[in-house]
Design a protein around this motif. Sequence first.
Motif, mmCIF file in Angstrom:
data_model
loop_
_atom_site.group_PDB
_atom_site.id
_atom_site.type_symbol
_atom_site.label_atom_id
_atom_site.label_comp_id
_atom_site.label_asym_id
_atom_site.label_seq_id
_atom_site.Cartn_x
_atom_site.Cartn_y
_atom_site.Cartn_z
ATOM 1 N N GLY A 79 0.861 -1.028 -0.070
ATOM 2 C CA GLY A 79 -0.207 -0.144 0.124
ATOM 3 C C GLY A 79 0.767 1.275 0.082
ATOM 4 O O GLY A 79 2.088 1.209 0.198
ATOM 5 N N ASP A 92 -2.089 7.869 5.026
ATOM 6 C CA ASP A 92 -2.289 9.288 5.134
ATOM 7 C C ASP A 92 -2.704 9.467 6.620
ATOM 8 O O ASP A 92 -2.690 8.528 7.501
ATOM 9 N N ALA A 93 -3.058 10.672 6.958
ATOM 10 C CA ALA A 93 -3.234 11.228 8.363
ATOM 11 C C ALA A 93 -4.644 10.407 8.911
ATOM 12 O O ALA A 93 -4.473 9.981 10.182
ATOM 13 N N LEU A 94 -5.475 9.923 8.061
ATOM 14 C CA LEU A 94 -6.668 9.387 8.626
ATOM 15 C C LEU A 94 -6.446 8.098 8.751
ATOM 16 O O LEU A 94 -6.676 7.301 9.978
ATOM 17 N N GLU A 95 -5.796 7.525 7.980
ATOM 18 C CA GLU A 95 -5.343 6.067 8.363
ATOM 19 C C GLU A 95 -4.373 5.869 9.520
ATOM 20 O O GLU A 95 -4.453 4.974 10.364
ATOM 21 N N ARG A 121 -4.536 7.841 12.028
ATOM 22 C CA ARG A 121 -5.255 7.996 13.128
ATOM 23 C C ARG A 121 -6.117 6.910 13.628
ATOM 24 O O ARG A 121 -6.258 6.553 15.009
ATOM 25 N N ILE A 122 -6.472 6.280 12.456
ATOM 26 C CA ILE A 122 -7.216 5.057 12.727
ATOM 27 C C ILE A 122 -6.559 3.971 13.634
ATOM 28 O O ILE A 122 -6.811 3.613 14.411
ATOM 29 N N ALA A 123 -5.309 3.681 13.078
ATOM 30 C CA ALA A 123 -4.356 2.798 13.657
ATOM 31 C C ALA A 123 -3.929 3.086 14.930
ATOM 32 O O ALA A 123 -3.510 2.169 15.568
ATOM 33 N N GLN A 163 -5.738 4.158 17.327
ATOM 34 C CA GLN A 163 -6.913 4.111 18.252
ATOM 35 C C GLN A 163 -6.746 2.730 19.260
ATOM 36 O O GLN A 163 -6.407 1.760 18.576
ATOM 37 N N PRO A 164 -6.702 2.889 20.548
ATOM 38 C CA PRO A 164 -6.498 1.713 21.255
ATOM 39 C C PRO A 164 -7.741 0.784 21.529
ATOM 40 O O PRO A 164 -8.708 1.296 21.767
ATOM 41 N N PHE A 165 -7.629 -0.212 21.336
ATOM 42 C CA PHE A 165 -8.667 -1.555 21.642
ATOM 43 C C PHE A 165 -8.877 -1.454 23.303
ATOM 44 O O PHE A 165 -8.092 -1.046 24.060
ATOM 45 N N ARG A 166 -10.112 -1.865 23.505
ATOM 46 C CA ARG A 166 -10.460 -1.858 24.962
ATOM 47 C C ARG A 166 -9.507 -2.862 25.633
ATOM 48 O O ARG A 166 -9.086 -3.981 24.919
#
Lengths: 160, 168
Positions: free
Chosen positions: A11, A15-18, A20-22, A24-27
């Motif tokens: 890939g 980008d910035a959104l990707e 930011r998504i990555a 995020q910590p899981f519970r």
Amino acid sequence: MNSSQSHPPDGDSPDALERRIASQPFRPLPSDWKHVLLPPVTSPASGLSALREFLTPSRWVWGTLAALWVLVAGFGFAAERTARSGISLVHPDAPRGSDRMEEWRQRQELISLLLDDRMPGDRQPAAPPRPRSDLRAVRHGRRSLLRISRRRLPRISHES
Amino acid sequence: MPDHPLERLYDDHASALFAFAVNLTRSESEARDVLQEVFLKLARRGALPSGLREERGYLLRMVHHAVVDALRRRDVRSRAEDEVRADLPVFAPTPNPDEQAFRTQLSAALGELPPDQRAVVHLKLWEGLTFERIAETLDIPPNTAASRYRYGLDKLRDRLRPLYEELQ
């Protein structure tokens, strides 16, 4: 054909959104799950704890068995002491075993004599058993006689 | 230091395995069942296979197999529960309201993805695996892994772009 065998690129740069998504910590994993999820593991060094685990569920049974053992051991010890000191546990005036047997035999003879005296006079000689076919014939004969007698009896007319 | 190899595996990988399982099942109880099944299998085997290149990939593969079985059982039971589970928050709560809104929307958007795409997106974004490693983990060709990732990511972008630009 080569394109299908070659691995696809991993890939474009994210980008910035990707990113930011990555990020995020899981519970978090619940802390008390470790004891639930991991099956019990036995280590060779824990021999004492294994013995404790074996004994703990049946504590009352083991306690009762130990008490019984102590009781039996105490009784055995006491019996050994009395045997050594020559003290008899039987009363000195009590009849001996052979005397008791003689008395019991005499009573048996007396009972058998009493029974034999009653038997000849009181009992009636028992009739020999008859075969069942005879019994049926007798019953059938009685019924047929009844039928015949009912047919042959003259009817009483109320008019006369 | 953990006494047993199984305990060491748990300490090193259980959090990541739990995240993968809860993202795919959208249910904490099913994720627990999946992890229990995996660690029970590991305990029965006694040890990981020799010559293993990467523990994490092997364990993620085991979790994926267990999740597929669990989803198959759930399909037999009921499909109505899936709609409820799509809203289950899979991310950690945060006191920041903007961040919390983003996480809530991301969790919902992930829940709307098909499980196949969600698995690839998870392994790529949160485990950082290459498509080749993802393909090995999920038993699919690498090209399929790449295409599933692109489809899944496009859906997430479409869903999150408005909120993301608003938060910027």
